[in-house]
Write a protein that holds these residues in place. Structure first.
Motif, short mmCIF file in Angstrom:
data_model
loop_
_atom_site.label_atom_id
_atom_site.label_comp_id
_atom_site.label_asym_id
_atom_site.label_seq_id
_atom_site.Cartn_x
_atom_site.Cartn_y
_atom_site.Cartn_z
N HIS A 26 0.90 -1.27 0.13
CA HIS A 26 -0.05 0.10 -0.07
C HIS A 26 0.94 1.32 -0.04
N GLN A 27 0.42 2.19 -0.67
CA GLN A 27 1.28 3.37 -0.83
C GLN A 27 0.97 4.55 0.29
N VAL A 28 2.23 5.12 0.46
CA VAL A 28 2.14 6.44 1.37
C VAL A 28 2.68 7.46 0.62
N CYS A 29 1.94 8.60 0.10
CA CYS A 29 2.55 9.46 -1.00
C CYS A 29 3.22 9.06 -2.24
N GLY A 30 2.33 8.06 -2.62
CA GLY A 30 2.75 7.53 -3.99
C GLY A 30 3.91 6.49 -3.89
N LYS A 31 4.31 6.04 -2.67
CA LYS A 31 5.50 5.04 -2.71
C LYS A 31 5.11 4.01 -1.74
N PRO A 32 5.14 2.73 -2.26
CA PRO A 32 4.95 1.66 -1.50
C PRO A 32 5.55 1.62 0.14
N MET A 33 4.78 1.48 1.17
CA MET A 33 5.34 1.28 2.35
C MET A 33 6.83 0.71 2.65
N ILE A 34 6.97 -0.46 1.79
CA ILE A 34 8.04 -1.27 2.04
C ILE A 34 9.22 -0.47 1.43
N ARG A 35 9.04 0.40 0.41
CA ARG A 35 10.21 0.97 -0.27
C ARG A 35 10.50 2.11 0.55
N HIS A 36 9.48 2.80 1.48
CA HIS A 36 10.02 3.99 2.13
C HIS A 36 10.98 3.32 3.23
N VAL A 37 10.54 2.02 3.58
CA VAL A 37 11.52 1.49 4.76
C VAL A 37 12.95 1.17 4.36
N VAL A 38 12.83 0.67 2.98
CA VAL A 38 13.98 0.13 2.48
C VAL A 38 14.94 1.34 1.85
N ASP A 39 14.10 2.48 1.44
CA ASP A 39 15.10 3.54 0.99
C ASP A 39 15.57 4.34 2.28
N GLU A 40 14.84 4.42 3.45
CA GLU A 40 15.40 5.05 4.63
C GLU A 40 16.50 4.13 5.32
N ILE A 41 16.34 2.89 5.21
CA ILE A 41 17.48 1.89 5.75
C ILE A 41 18.81 2.11 4.64
N GLY A 42 18.53 2.04 3.47
CA GLY A 42 19.42 2.41 2.43
C GLY A 42 20.39 3.59 2.65
N GLN A 43 19.64 4.57 3.41
CA GLN A 43 20.97 5.65 3.68
C GLN A 43 21.56 5.64 5.07
N ALA A 44 21.35 4.33 5.62
CA ALA A 44 22.30 4.48 7.05
C ALA A 44 23.35 3.28 6.44
N ARG A 45 24.27 3.04 7.34
CA ARG A 45 25.29 2.17 6.92
C ARG A 45 25.31 0.82 7.35
N PHE A 46 24.63 -0.30 6.64
CA PHE A 46 24.38 -1.62 6.67
C PHE A 46 25.21 -2.14 6.08
N SER A 47 25.87 -3.33 6.50
CA SER A 47 26.66 -4.34 5.66
C SER A 47 25.66 -5.13 4.88
N LYS A 48 24.41 -5.69 5.35
CA LYS A 48 23.45 -6.52 4.49
C LYS A 48 22.16 -5.84 5.06
N VAL A 49 20.91 -5.94 4.33
CA VAL A 49 19.70 -5.62 4.60
C VAL A 49 19.02 -6.79 3.99
N PHE A 50 18.05 -7.36 4.97
CA PHE A 50 17.22 -8.63 4.55
C PHE A 50 15.81 -8.03 4.50
N VAL A 51 15.12 -8.40 3.51
CA VAL A 51 13.49 -8.22 3.76
C VAL A 51 12.96 -9.59 3.89
N ILE A 52 11.98 -9.80 4.90
CA ILE A 52 11.33 -11.06 5.14
C ILE A 52 9.90 -11.16 4.38
N VAL A 53 9.97 -11.88 3.46
CA VAL A 53 8.64 -11.82 2.41
C VAL A 53 7.85 -13.21 2.71
N GLY A 54 6.61 -12.88 2.44
CA GLY A 54 5.60 -14.25 2.59
C GLY A 54 4.40 -14.00 1.69
N HIS A 55 3.48 -13.31 2.12
CA HIS A 55 2.26 -13.03 1.47
C HIS A 55 2.81 -11.91 0.23
#
Ligand code: UD1
Ligand code: CA
Length: 459
Positions: A26-55
């Motif tokens: 579902h979108q918030v200001c035209g962007k899917p919620m998961i993308r908001h989170v991934v983009d924000e996390i992308g701006q911090a320094r993480f060695s690896k980012v995992f997303v747990i997917v199912g449905h």
């Protein structure tokens, strides 16, 4: 600084959304919620980012793209079970792991980084980001001991009446010592109201194991709103809208009324552009400086130059140059290109057409599959007749051509440079440069004939 990992949970269906679309899409200001989170996390320094997917795993994967590694949680048995799916990738590694939920779209990387810094500085096994809410219903409650130390987290559905009164809530954002997280995850049970394996139970287990666990209350509680239903979705949208609007205002864009201005998360707008109320800017739209946009204008995926004015119009997937005037009440449909200083006036529709520099279609015109050179004048009511019911055909109009009012240009047809088409003509054959084309029957005037018609009333 230790090695840092992030795990974002996004496998749930989101039953409370009552939707065919999986919750985190579902979108918030035209962007899917998961993308908001991934983009924000992308701006911090993480060695690896995992997303747990199912449905909706495939849809979520394609939304995440290559910005994180997706891990499948086949059955959704709870948030602890979700994190456990990353044990192959993370279990036993030294480092710090942040866990957050894909339905928390407002979180910023600054807040996440503060939480990790706090946990690492305190040498804690875990730190939980908490918030104080006037209405904590639905959230897990932070239960503290008599001395004020964090004891456990109790889910809303499992809380006693006394616990329900607690206003400090679990935001669902945690920073863990990675080894300890995976050590205790497998010990979490599902003996609770929902029969699920709760990630927050890891906190209680760490406390019981005499590990140091801290709550880290955030001032910016608005960032932590979890979206479980459409009411919370609207609240998140409103908050995100104001955040986006504020950013643009800080960068020199005037919003006459931020409350009624809707700017997509991705759009860019140059300085000294003024946006009037009721304007909706969608998708990947880039607007230059010094423009005046709106009121009541909808622009989707367009690139717009500088000093352009767009009034009460709808524009989609098109390119607009500098110092162009559009509207009021114009419709620019996909794949159009409107060059510098051109004018598209009221009740003009442009579809997949190119309009050259300084060319004008000021009133009541349809341009479809047309290419206009520079300095063309399209008179009022002119139409490019581009469709025969089966196929679309092109109209080409040379520089400086003048198309008189109410002319039909039946495509395929070419009007040469500097040619002149008389008003009311239906043009079916191409016109050479500098020629005059008249295609209409001659007028006959019958003197006094109107009297015979006797149409006047008797007053
Ligand atoms: C959760 C927390 C609660 C906290 C709140 C903050 C738990 C048990 N509760 O509640 O303490 O106050 O978030 O917003 O964690 N998910 C999976 N796999 C699963 C289950 C869930 O990936 O098996 C994902 C969902 O897609 C969602 C996230 O985890 O993005 C949170 O799940 P949700 O059911 O929304 O938890 P809440 O009831 O909101
Ligand atoms: Ca939630």
């Amino acid at each position: 600084m230790s090695t840092r990992y992030a795990v974002i949970l996004a496998a749930g269906k989101g039953t409370r959304m009552k939707s065919k679309l999986y919750k985190v899409l579902h979108q918030v200001c035209g962007k899917p919620m998961i993308r908001h989170v991934v983009d924000e996390i992308g701006q911090a320094r993480f060695s690896k980012v995992f997303v747990i997917v199912g449905h909706g795993a495939e849809d979520v994967r394609s939304c995440v793209r290559n910005d994180a590694d997706c891990i499948l949680q086949k059955e959704q048995l709870g948030t602890a079970h979700a994190v456990l799916q990353a044990s192959e990738q993370l279990g036993g590694l030294d480092g710090t792991t942040i866990v957050l939920y894909g339905d928390t779209p407002l979180i910023t990387h600054e807040t996440v980084e503060k939480l990790i810094d706090f946990q690492e500085k305190e040498h804690a096994a875990a730190a939980v980001l908490t918030a104080r809410l006037e209405d904590p219903a639905g959230y897990g409650r932070i239960i503290r001991s008599a001395t004020g130390s964090l004891e456990k987290i109790v889910e809303d559905k499992d809380a006693t009446d006394e616990e329900k009164k607690v206003k400090e809530i679990n935001t669902g954002i945690y920073s863990f010592n990675n080894r300890l997280l995976f050590k205790l995850l497998s010990k979490v049970g599902n003996n609770n109201a929902q029969g699920e394996y709760y990630l927050p139970d890891v906190i209680g287990l760490l406390v019981k194991a005499s590990e140091k666990v801290l709550a880290y209350p955030t001032e910016r509680f608005e960032e932590t709103v979890g979206v479980n239903d459409r009411v919370q979705l609207a609240a998140a949208e409103k908050y995100m809208r104001m955040r986006i609007n504020r950013k643009h205002m800080e960068q020199g864009v005037t919003l006459i009324d931020p409350e009624t201005t809707y700017l997509s998360a991705e759009c860019s707008i140059g300085g000294d552009t003024i946006i009037y109320p009721g304007t909706v800017i969608k998708g990947d739209t880039n607007i230059g400086s010094g423009c005046v946009i709106g009121p009541h204008t909808e622009i989707t995926n367009c690139t717009i130059g500088s000093d352009t004015q767009i009034d009460q119009s709808v524009l989609e997937d098109s390119w607009i140059g500098d110092d162009v005037q559009i509207g009021p009440f114009a419709h620019i449909r996909p794949l159009s290109r409107i060059h510098n200083q051109a004018k598209i006036g009221n009740f003009v529709e442009v579809k997949k057409s190119e309009v050259g520099e300084r060319s004008k279609a000021s009133h009541l015109t349809y341009l479809g599959d047309a290419t206009l050179g520079a300095d063309v004048n399209m008179g009022c009511g002119t139409i490019t007749v581009n469709y025969d019911g089966k196929n679309k055909f092109a109209t080409i109009i040379g520089d400086g051509a003048f198309i008189g009012c109410n002319a039909n240009l039946v495509a395929p047809v070419t009007i040469g440079t500097g040619a002149f088409v008389a008003a009311g003509s239906t043009i079916t054959e191409s016109v050479n440069a500098d020629a005059l084309a008249i295609a209409r029957s001659r007028q006959t005037n019958k003197e006094n004939y109107a009297l015979k018609l006797n149409y006047r009333t008797n007053n």
